[in-house]
Write a protein that holds these residues in place. Structure first.
Motif, mmCIF file in Angstrom:
data_model
loop_
_atom_site.group_PDB
_atom_site.id
_atom_site.type_symbol
_atom_site.label_atom_id
_atom_site.label_comp_id
_atom_site.label_asym_id
_atom_site.label_seq_id
_atom_site.Cartn_x
_atom_site.Cartn_y
_atom_site.Cartn_z
ATOM 1 N N ALA A 67 16.339 -10.797 13.621
ATOM 2 C CA ALA A 67 15.713 -9.524 13.137
ATOM 3 C C ALA A 67 14.074 -9.450 12.245
ATOM 4 C CB ALA A 67 17.051 -9.537 12.190
ATOM 5 N N ARG A 68 13.675 -10.674 12.450
ATOM 6 C CA ARG A 68 12.220 -11.032 12.409
ATOM 7 C C ARG A 68 11.180 -10.429 12.949
ATOM 8 N NH1 ARG A 68 15.137 -14.890 9.932
ATOM 9 N NH2 ARG A 68 14.417 -16.341 11.699
ATOM 10 N N THR A 69 10.928 -10.939 14.415
ATOM 11 C CA THR A 69 10.484 -10.795 14.653
ATOM 12 C C THR A 69 10.795 -9.742 16.464
ATOM 13 O OG1 THR A 69 11.901 -12.673 16.600
ATOM 14 C CG2 THR A 69 10.136 -13.487 15.084
ATOM 15 N N GLY A 70 12.374 -9.316 16.865
ATOM 16 C CA GLY A 70 12.817 -7.967 17.313
ATOM 17 C C GLY A 70 12.859 -8.976 18.635
ATOM 18 N N THR A 71 13.228 -10.501 18.710
ATOM 19 C CA THR A 71 13.648 -10.937 20.089
ATOM 20 C C THR A 71 15.025 -10.856 20.724
ATOM 21 O OG1 THR A 71 11.761 -12.508 19.832
ATOM 22 C CG2 THR A 71 13.520 -12.856 21.224
ATOM 23 N N VAL A 72 15.238 -10.099 21.247
ATOM 24 C CA VAL A 72 17.303 -10.263 22.089
ATOM 25 C C VAL A 72 17.121 -10.848 23.186
ATOM 26 C CG1 VAL A 72 18.672 -8.809 22.677
ATOM 27 C CG2 VAL A 72 16.282 -8.085 20.760
ATOM 28 N N VAL A 73 17.770 -11.791 22.611
ATOM 29 C CA VAL A 73 18.310 -12.439 24.570
ATOM 30 C C VAL A 73 19.919 -12.038 24.036
ATOM 31 C CG1 VAL A 73 18.900 -14.568 24.950
ATOM 32 C CG2 VAL A 73 16.911 -14.306 23.446
ATOM 33 N N ILE A 74 20.270 -11.699 25.643
ATOM 34 C CA ILE A 74 21.190 -11.427 26.390
ATOM 35 C C ILE A 74 21.729 -12.488 26.870
ATOM 36 C CG2 ILE A 74 22.527 -9.796 27.358
ATOM 37 C CD1 ILE A 74 20.909 -7.442 26.166
ATOM 38 N N GLY A 75 22.943 -13.454 27.264
ATOM 39 C CA GLY A 75 23.132 -13.951 28.149
ATOM 40 C C GLY A 75 24.309 -13.380 29.372
ATOM 41 N N SER A 76 24.021 -14.541 30.346
ATOM 42 C CA SER A 76 24.148 -13.817 31.253
ATOM 43 C C SER A 76 25.462 -13.249 31.603
ATOM 44 C CB SER A 76 23.768 -14.870 32.421
ATOM 45 O OG SER A 76 25.084 -15.745 33.159
ATOM 46 N N GLN A 77 27.152 -13.281 30.928
ATOM 47 C CA GLN A 77 28.517 -13.614 30.733
ATOM 48 C C GLN A 77 28.320 -12.163 30.390
ATOM 49 O OE1 GLN A 77 30.070 -15.969 32.786
ATOM 50 N NE2 GLN A 77 27.852 -16.296 33.468
ATOM 51 N N VAL A 78 27.737 -11.435 29.256
ATOM 52 C CA VAL A 78 27.867 -10.655 28.560
ATOM 53 C C VAL A 78 27.950 -9.581 29.564
ATOM 54 C CG1 VAL A 78 26.813 -8.777 27.530
ATOM 55 C CG2 VAL A 78 26.329 -10.891 26.484
ATOM 56 N N ARG A 79 29.479 -8.855 29.355
ATOM 57 C CA ARG A 79 29.959 -7.722 30.121
ATOM 58 C C ARG A 79 30.244 -5.986 28.723
ATOM 59 N NH1 ARG A 79 27.611 -10.367 32.948
ATOM 60 N NH2 ARG A 79 29.077 -10.802 35.014
ATOM 61 N N VAL A 80 30.338 -5.740 29.388
ATOM 62 C CA VAL A 80 30.820 -4.222 28.350
ATOM 63 C C VAL A 80 31.756 -3.752 28.777
ATOM 64 C CG1 VAL A 80 29.250 -2.123 27.594
ATOM 65 C CG2 VAL A 80 27.891 -4.031 27.363
#
Length: 372
Positions: A264-277
């Motif tokens: 939340a401080r730097t705005g970096t978002v990392v999404i893992g390859s296994q994420v599904r919606v």
């Protein structure tokens, strides 16, 4: 969480790095640590001398004076009890180091030295001989040497000062000599334990299978989701040879759990390859409200009596609503589809964070959302 000013390009780059890649084999050496083979923390206290007037102010650090008197007394110099040396080139410091496994007497190790008092800088100082103790109170190393300080500090006579990095901390490469060896970590047990760096039942199962494929059935068994026990000879030489073979065995570790990490401080978002919606419909829009303040000056009519100049504020408020966009996620939507959809609607990283949090609350995000 105002992160809309950050570029989404960084997010896409990080996401692409986390995209699905073919499974690759890794060595057991890189996945696990041999049980008992670990470093041990050491700590000590000492004096740094030879500073250029940047040491402790003795009026505010009386323990520095006490330590200096004790040191001089051990060297045969008696300082009267009613005399307190006002020295600015001495600083009391804490010393810490890590004693690596299998370290033997006579081997050097690095040490870090940190100021305990109000010393401005340790640059140019030398640490006098100081013992380093372990958690059991035994002395395992002796530290001494010249400090290397990465920071820089300067101070004027009017009290103004400037510093770069932290000049009150320094290092001494190979600054301590090991004086006592650690107890034997191998012992005479008939098994060796391997502890995974990250707990994973799939990796443990595959590690057992790889070990049994190399050494035969029954040679290894899983203890829990982190530990694998391997049958071993009691002779130290044979155990070392066995470990040399074990650490080079390759296997494919289990896939990492589905996780989204947000800084939340730097705005970096990392999404893992296994994420599904799961199936979800999302509306994305932006409402902008602008308030501008202007000052008008009202003058009286010429030759009017009693007229006065008046200042009148004028406020202008406008609201614009950029076109809202709605997009739909089908079941099993992958990382690549998430990033593509967010880019199409022009969402910033801050918007993506809000979207992910909403998906998590709706039960459509099959991943752990971690905000750091």
């Amino acid at each position: 969480m105002n992160l809309s000013s950050l570029s989404l390009r960084l997010l896409v780059g990080l996401a692409v790095c986390a995209a699905v890649a073919p499974a690759r084999a890794e060595r057991i050496k890189d996945l696990a640590q041999v049980g008992g083979v670990r470093g041990n923390a050491l700590v000590g206290y000492g004096l740094v001398v030879g500073l250029d007037g940047s040491g402790d102010r003795t009026s505010q650090a009386p323990f520095t004076v006490q330590s200096l008197k004790n040191l001089l007394g051990e060297l045969g110099v008696n300082v009267p009890a009613n005399v307190n040396p006002q020295l600015k080139n001495v600083a009391a410091v804490a010393i810490h180091a890590e004693l690596p496994p299998f370290a033997k007497p006579g081997q050097p190790i690095d040490v870090t030295v940190s100021s305990l008092g109000n010393a401005v800088s340790l640059r140019g100082g030398s640490l006098l001989m100081a013992p380093l103790k372990g958690a059991d109170g035994q002395v395992y190393a002796i530290a001494q040497g010249s400090l290397i300080v990465g920071g820089f500090g300067a101070q004027g006579k009017d009290g103004s000062r400037i510093s770069v990095n932290v000049p009150s901390v320094g290092r001494i490469p190979n600054g301590a000599t090991v004086e006592r060896a650690l107890p034997d970590v191998f012992g005479s047990s008939n098994q060796i334990t391997l502890n995974l760096h990250q707990s994973d039942f799939t990796t443990v199962s595959r590690m057992v299978a790889a070990l049994e494929n190399t050494f035969g059935p029954g040679s290894a068994h899983a203890v829990d989701g982190t530990t694998v026990a391997v049958r071993s000879p009691t002779d130290p030489g044979a155990r070392i040879g066995l470990l040399a073979r074990i650490e080079n065995i390759e296997l494919s570790p289990g896939a990492a759990p589905a996780k989204v990490v947000v800084n939340a401080r730097t705005g970096t978002v990392v999404i893992g390859s296994q994420v599904r919606v799961g199936p979800a419909a999302i509306s994305h829009g932006s409402l902008t409200v602008t308030i501008s303040e202007n000052i008008n000056v009202s003058q009286p009519e010429p030759f009017s009596r009693g007229g006065q100049t008046a200042v009148t504020p004028q406020s202008t408020i406008t609201a614009t609503n950029e076109g809202s966009r709605m997009f739909k996620f089908e079941g099993g939507t992958s990382l690549d589809q998430i990033v593509r959809a967010v880019n199409e609607v022009g969402a910033a990283p801050g918007d993506l964070i809000a979207i992910l949090e909403a998906l998590k609350q709706a039960g459509a995000l099959s991943a752990e959302l971690v905000v750091i």
